[in-house]
Design a protein around this motif. Sequence first.
Motif, mmCIF file in Angstrom:
data_model
loop_
_atom_site.group_PDB
_atom_site.id
_atom_site.type_symbol
_atom_site.label_atom_id
_atom_site.label_comp_id
_atom_site.label_asym_id
_atom_site.label_seq_id
_atom_site.Cartn_x
_atom_site.Cartn_y
_atom_site.Cartn_z
ATOM 1 N N TRP A 98 10.884 4.242 1.673
ATOM 2 C CA TRP A 98 10.961 2.837 1.251
ATOM 3 C C TRP A 98 12.263 2.233 1.729
ATOM 4 O O TRP A 98 13.303 2.890 1.735
ATOM 5 C CB TRP A 98 10.904 2.732 -0.282
ATOM 6 C CG TRP A 98 9.567 3.028 -0.845
ATOM 7 C CD1 TRP A 98 9.145 4.206 -1.389
ATOM 8 C CD2 TRP A 98 8.447 2.140 -0.932
ATOM 9 N NE1 TRP A 98 7.849 4.109 -1.798
ATOM 10 C CE2 TRP A 98 7.391 2.847 -1.535
ATOM 11 C CE3 TRP A 98 8.233 0.817 -0.547
ATOM 12 C CZ2 TRP A 98 6.138 2.277 -1.768
ATOM 13 C CZ3 TRP A 98 6.998 0.245 -0.781
ATOM 14 C CH2 TRP A 98 5.969 0.966 -1.383
ATOM 15 N N GLU A 100 15.302 -0.833 1.360
ATOM 16 C CA GLU A 100 16.022 -1.396 0.212
ATOM 17 C C GLU A 100 15.328 -2.632 -0.349
ATOM 18 O O GLU A 100 15.520 -2.979 -1.501
ATOM 19 C CB GLU A 100 17.458 -1.737 0.616
ATOM 20 C CG GLU A 100 18.306 -0.518 0.868
ATOM 21 C CD GLU A 100 19.733 -0.891 1.225
ATOM 22 O OE1 GLU A 100 20.134 -2.042 0.960
ATOM 23 O OE2 GLU A 100 20.432 -0.029 1.764
ATOM 24 N N ARG A 102 12.241 -2.879 -0.982
ATOM 25 C CA ARG A 102 11.011 -2.384 -1.629
ATOM 26 C C ARG A 102 9.798 -2.537 -0.714
ATOM 27 O O ARG A 102 8.693 -2.722 -1.172
ATOM 28 C CB ARG A 102 10.766 -3.074 -2.963
ATOM 29 C CG ARG A 102 11.869 -2.805 -3.979
ATOM 30 C CD ARG A 102 11.774 -3.674 -5.196
ATOM 31 N NE ARG A 102 10.572 -3.531 -5.973
ATOM 32 C CZ ARG A 102 10.444 -2.828 -7.100
ATOM 33 N NH1 ARG A 102 11.481 -2.171 -7.567
ATOM 34 N NH2 ARG A 102 9.313 -2.780 -7.753
ATOM 35 N N ARG A 103 10.038 -2.442 0.596
ATOM 36 C CA ARG A 103 8.961 -2.528 1.576
ATOM 37 C C ARG A 103 8.936 -1.240 2.389
ATOM 38 O O ARG A 103 9.935 -0.553 2.524
ATOM 39 C CB ARG A 103 9.142 -3.730 2.499
ATOM 40 C CG ARG A 103 9.089 -5.051 1.749
ATOM 41 C CD ARG A 103 9.077 -6.243 2.686
ATOM 42 N NE ARG A 103 9.265 -7.494 2.005
ATOM 43 C CZ ARG A 103 8.350 -8.124 1.284
ATOM 44 N NH1 ARG A 103 7.161 -7.603 1.142
ATOM 45 N NH2 ARG A 103 8.612 -9.279 0.697
ATOM 46 N N ARG A 116 4.445 -3.390 0.249
ATOM 47 C CA ARG A 116 5.531 -3.634 -0.705
ATOM 48 C C ARG A 116 5.167 -2.950 -2.007
ATOM 49 O O ARG A 116 3.994 -2.788 -2.345
ATOM 50 C CB ARG A 116 5.805 -5.114 -0.899
ATOM 51 C CG ARG A 116 4.794 -5.882 -1.676
ATOM 52 C CD ARG A 116 5.280 -7.306 -1.937
ATOM 53 N NE ARG A 116 4.266 -8.073 -2.622
ATOM 54 C CZ ARG A 116 4.043 -8.063 -3.925
ATOM 55 N NH1 ARG A 116 4.772 -7.296 -4.716
ATOM 56 N NH2 ARG A 116 3.088 -8.787 -4.467
ATOM 57 N N PHE A 117 6.202 -2.549 -2.725
ATOM 58 C CA PHE A 117 6.006 -1.849 -3.995
ATOM 59 C C PHE A 117 5.769 -2.876 -5.089
ATOM 60 O O PHE A 117 6.594 -3.760 -5.314
ATOM 61 C CB PHE A 117 7.218 -0.970 -4.307
ATOM 62 C CG PHE A 117 7.030 -0.103 -5.515
ATOM 63 C CD1 PHE A 117 6.124 0.932 -5.492
ATOM 64 C CD2 PHE A 117 7.760 -0.325 -6.668
ATOM 65 C CE1 PHE A 117 5.943 1.753 -6.598
ATOM 66 C CE2 PHE A 117 7.596 0.475 -7.776
ATOM 67 C CZ PHE A 117 6.684 1.525 -7.747
ATOM 68 N N ALA A 122 12.038 2.051 -9.566
ATOM 69 C CA ALA A 122 12.396 2.226 -8.151
ATOM 70 C C ALA A 122 11.261 2.951 -7.431
ATOM 71 O O ALA A 122 10.709 3.920 -7.944
ATOM 72 C CB ALA A 122 13.682 3.031 -8.041
ATOM 73 N N PRO A 123 10.915 2.491 -6.232
ATOM 74 C CA PRO A 123 9.864 3.184 -5.486
ATOM 75 C C PRO A 123 10.364 4.512 -4.929
ATOM 76 O O PRO A 123 11.539 4.671 -4.624
ATOM 77 C CB PRO A 123 9.523 2.207 -4.369
ATOM 78 C CG PRO A 123 10.743 1.394 -4.184
ATOM 79 C CD PRO A 123 11.403 1.309 -5.535
#
Length: 145
Positions: A98, A100, A102-103, A116-117, A122-123
């Motif tokens: 992942w 930063e 979240r992609r 995307r998460f 946090a992913p």
Amino acid sequence: MNWDHSTAWWVATGVLVAAELASGTFYLLMVAIGTAAGALAAHAALPFTGQLMAAAAVGGAAVALWHRRRLAQPAGPRAAENPDLNLDVGSHVQVPAWGEDRRAHVTHRGAAWTARFGGHGAPSPGEHVIVAVEGTQLVLDRVAV
């Protein structure tokens, strides 16, 4: 050609049913039920004002009842999250890393996708499930264990 009132009501009913088939809304079908009631009132030899009142009462009641029924039903999922519309929803993908933001870049069905998460926290890399498709982007969440 000499049309009586019942013929005009039946033609109007047919036109409304055809318009409903073209548009896909049930409201026109409810109005068509009203015009059919007007035709039946014409067959019963009611005066034209009686025919209009029958058509308006039956059509208006049908529309009101249909609207009430639609409001009572729970809203379905958004199109982006509906597995009946997006066959990708519910599929699993592997996320190698992942970013930063979240992609991540993932491969799904042999094509590269941006993901995307959409979950909480946090992913983390690993197996994820597709919960929505927004344009050309997959929305992922952790696989429930």
